[in-house]
Each structure stands twice: as structure tokens, then as C-alpha cells.
Scaffold this motif. Structure first.
Motif, PDB file in Angstrom:
ATOM      1  N   LEU B  11     -15.463 -25.274  71.640  1.00  0.00           N
ATOM      2  CA  LEU B  11     -16.378 -25.653  70.569  1.00  0.00           C
ATOM      3  C   LEU B  11     -17.825 -25.482  71.003  1.00  0.00           C
ATOM      4  CD1 LEU B  11     -14.600 -28.781  69.083  1.00  0.00           C
ATOM      5  CD2 LEU B  11     -14.620 -26.431  68.248  1.00  0.00           C
ATOM      6  N   LYS B  12     -18.092 -25.893  72.246  1.00  0.00           N
ATOM      7  CA  LYS B  12     -19.456 -25.782  72.755  1.00  0.00           C
ATOM      8  C   LYS B  12     -19.860 -24.311  72.851  1.00  0.00           C
ATOM      9  CE  LYS B  12     -22.200 -27.163  76.664  1.00  0.00           C
ATOM     10  NZ  LYS B  12     -22.008 -27.322  78.098  1.00  0.00           N
ATOM     11  N   ASN B  13     -18.940 -23.470  73.375  1.00  0.00           N
ATOM     12  CA  ASN B  13     -19.262 -22.049  73.531  1.00  0.00           C
ATOM     13  C   ASN B  13     -19.510 -21.369  72.202  1.00  0.00           C
ATOM     14  OD1 ASN B  13     -19.059 -22.252  76.257  1.00  0.00           O
ATOM     15  ND2 ASN B  13     -16.956 -21.511  76.374  1.00  0.00           N
ATOM     16  N   ILE B  14     -18.812 -21.841  71.159  1.00  0.00           N
ATOM     17  CA  ILE B  14     -18.968 -21.190  69.868  1.00  0.00           C
ATOM     18  C   ILE B  14     -20.173 -21.731  69.104  1.00  0.00           C
ATOM     19  CG2 ILE B  14     -17.914 -20.875  67.600  1.00  0.00           C
ATOM     20  CD1 ILE B  14     -15.224 -20.691  68.976  1.00  0.00           C
ATOM     21  N   PHE B  15     -20.267 -23.059  69.039  1.00  0.00           N
ATOM     22  CA  PHE B  15     -21.270 -23.636  68.144  1.00  0.00           C
ATOM     23  C   PHE B  15     -22.621 -23.901  68.802  1.00  0.00           C
ATOM     24  CE2 PHE B  15     -17.261 -24.758  66.027  1.00  0.00           C
ATOM     25  CZ  PHE B  15     -17.509 -24.106  64.838  1.00  0.00           C
ATOM     26  N   ARG B  16     -22.635 -23.937  70.160  1.00  0.00           N
ATOM     27  CA  ARG B  16     -23.937 -24.161  70.793  1.00  0.00           C
ATOM     28  C   ARG B  16     -24.239 -22.999  71.719  1.00  0.00           C
ATOM     29  NH1 ARG B  16     -22.966 -30.015  72.787  1.00  0.00           N
ATOM     30  NH2 ARG B  16     -25.096 -30.057  73.543  1.00  0.00           N
ATOM     31  N   LYS B  17     -23.993 -21.816  71.171  1.00  0.00           N
ATOM     32  CA  LYS B  17     -24.086 -20.589  71.956  1.00  0.00           C
ATOM     33  C   LYS B  17     -25.474 -20.405  72.565  1.00  0.00           C
ATOM     34  CE  LYS B  17     -22.229 -16.160  71.967  1.00  0.00           C
ATOM     35  NZ  LYS B  17     -22.575 -14.878  71.624  1.00  0.00           N
ATOM     36  N   GLY B  73     -12.451 -19.146  75.135  1.00  0.00           N
ATOM     37  CA  GLY B  73     -12.837 -18.784  73.776  1.00  0.00           C
ATOM     38  C   GLY B  73     -13.449 -17.404  73.687  1.00  0.00           C
ATOM     39  N   THR B  74     -13.527 -16.700  74.836  1.00  0.00           N
ATOM     40  CA  THR B  74     -14.084 -15.345  74.806  1.00  0.00           C
ATOM     41  C   THR B  74     -13.218 -14.422  73.953  1.00  0.00           C
ATOM     42  OG1 THR B  74     -15.015 -15.630  76.988  1.00  0.00           O
ATOM     43  CG2 THR B  74     -14.795 -13.396  76.224  1.00  0.00           C
ATOM     44  N   ASN B  75     -11.910 -14.589  74.092  1.00  0.00           N
ATOM     45  CA  ASN B  75     -11.001 -13.727  73.329  1.00  0.00           C
ATOM     46  C   ASN B  75     -11.151 -13.958  71.828  1.00  0.00           C
ATOM     47  OD1 ASN B  75     -10.017 -12.578  75.600  1.00  0.00           O
ATOM     48  ND2 ASN B  75      -8.338 -14.047  75.812  1.00  0.00           N
TER      49      ASN B  75
END
Lengths: 110, 152
Positions: B11-17, B73-75
Motif C-alpha cells: 500500500l505504501k509503495n503504491i499510494f505514497r510513491k 508490489g513491483t509486479n
């Protein structure tokens, strides 16, 4: 410090990082230096493998990080073990000892 | 615990990129700066110290990319990028898009139609008990009966 670079076995790097951090708090460069120190220069971890591993371990919940000042007053990201990280270190140390012992015996067999 | 940690990482990697990226940039920069400082302190000229520090690190962008490749979440992100790329390509070739969609629509439609018929006529059993015992009654004269059953 020998210049010989040994290839890290899969999974070894994670264990080395956990061990190098131990009870302390280190930034990336500090961890890399400590790994070099405790392996007597056998392993020199380049940032290209160190930082991905640090982030992976943090995402796994074994490390936590915070921003602080380095010895020469540079803002740096420090890492320390979490509670699960500590127990992971114990588990992996035990596994590694078993493997190392088995390998040593196997190679001595004739 | 581990699952929770993974999920929150995704979630952090996606939404707080933006924040994750800035933090990564600062972290790697600090590493190179510290190595540079050490080399300057050891007597290397500043420009040379920075250059060798970067070379030994394996390149600033390369290190950051290595971290990105390993992130949870990279994939998922790649899949999303691929999907968006596909959509853009479709928009760029409307002729191809229409042909492809029509082909798919027709073939799926035809298949569905044929299958519904086959299903109703051949595959589904009749909606009452012991459908295999269903027979047909016919009325026939004695003459005809004889001829049909082959008896005399």
C-alpha cells in the motif's frame, strides 16, 4: 581486507545483514562496513545488492528504519532489528549452523 | 505479522510513491556522499572522490533501480503499466481495435449460441427421474407390426 570477492550464497546476505546490525543501529554504509569487518573482508557488499536487501528486510518486518545524523553529520537512514527480526536472526543462525555442519561433514566423507 | 507487514508495504509503495521515491533517493545519495567525504578526507581531490565513489557504488540510478525491482508490489505495478500501454496502443490503431473486438464478439457469440443448443439438446438430461427409461408409443396395425418387428 582481501580484494577477493566471494559470491554470496542465496539467503546468506539477509542473514549477514541481520547479524551485522545485531543490537545496534546502522546506516547503509555502516552495515556494509560491518559485514566486511565481521567476515574479515571476505564479503564486500555493494550498494546494488545491499539496499535492495535492506528494503526487502524492512518490508518483511524484520528491520525498522529512521532518519538520523551520521558520524560526520550527514542525514542518513538508520536500520535496527525489530522483535520479529531478532527471532528471525536466531532461527536463521540455527539453520545455517546445521547446513554448515552437514556440508563440512559431507565434504570430509570418503 | 509478516502478512500485515507485506500488505502495508504494498500500500505504501503504491499510494505514497513520491515519498518512497524521495526517501530512496536521499538514502542512496547519503551513501555516495559519505563515501565521497571519506575519500576527500583521505586526500583525494573532490571531483575524483565523487567520481570513484559513484563508480564503486555501481551508479546512482542503477542502485535505485535495483531497490525498485525488489520492492513488494513491483509486479502489480508492472502489470498496471503493461495494461495502460496496451490501452494506448489500441487507441492509436482504431482499425485494428475494431477488427479485433468484432472478431472476438462474433466468435464468442457464435460459440455461445452453438453451445446453448448442444447443451439443451444433447448434454442436459431430461428434467424427470429415470430419463433413460423414457420410450415412445406408436399405434400400428397388426400387419405393420409384424413387418416392423420381423416376426411372423
Amino acid at each position: 581486507m582481501s580484494p577477493k570477492q566471494t559470491n554470496l550464497l542465496q539467503g546468506t546476505l539477509d542473514l549477514l545483514i541481520l547479524k551485522a546490525i545485531g543490537d545496534g543501529e546502522f546506516h547503509g554504509l555502516g552495515i556494509s562496513r560491518r559485514i566486511e569487518l565481521i567476515t574479515q573482508g571476505t564479503f564486500q557488499v555493494k550498494p546494488g545488492s545491499l539496499f535492495p536487501a535492506l528494503h526487502r528486510l524492512e518490508e518483511a518486518g524484520w528491520l525498522s528504519s529512521f532518519w538520523g545524523d551520521s558520524e560526520n553529520n550527514r542525514r542518513a537512514k538508520f536500520y535496527r532489528l525489530t522483535k520479529t527480526g531478532r527471532s528471525q536472526l536466531e532461527v536463521e543462525t540455527e539453520q545455517w549452523s546445521t547446513i554448515a555442519l552437514a556440508m563440512t561433514n559431507a565434504l570430509k566423507a570418503r | 505479522m509478516r502478512v500485515f507487514s507485506r500488505v502495508s508495504a504494498v500500500l505504501k509503495n503504491i499510494f505514497r510513491k513520491r515519498q518512497v521515491e524521495r526517501s530512496l533517493d536521499e538514502e542512496v545519495r547519503a551513501y555516495v556522499d559519505m563515501v565521497t567525504d571519506e575519500r576527500i578526507a583521505a586526500g583525494t581531490p573532490a571531483v575524483e572522490a565523487r567520481r570513484t565513489a559513484l563508480v564503486d557504488a555501481g551508479g546512482f540510478e542503477q542502485v535505485k533501480q535495483a531497490v525498485r525491482d525488489d520492492r513488494t508490489g513491483t509486479n502489480l505495478e508492472r502489470l498496471w503499466q503493461d495494461a495502460r500501454f496496451g490501452m494506448r496502443q489500441l487507441r492509436r490503431n482504431p482499425g485494428f481495435t475494431v477488427t479485433a473486438i468484432l472478431t472476438l464478439a462474433l466468435s464468442i457469440g457464435a460459440n455461445t449460441a452453438i453451445f446453448s443448443i448442444v447443451n439443451a439438446l444433447l448434454l442436459k438430461s431430461l428434467p424427470y427421474p429415470h430419463p433413460e427409461r423414457v420410450g415412445r408409443f406408436i399405434r400400428a396395425s397388426r400387419e405393420k407390426w409384424r413387418r416392423m418387428s420381423g416376426t411372423t
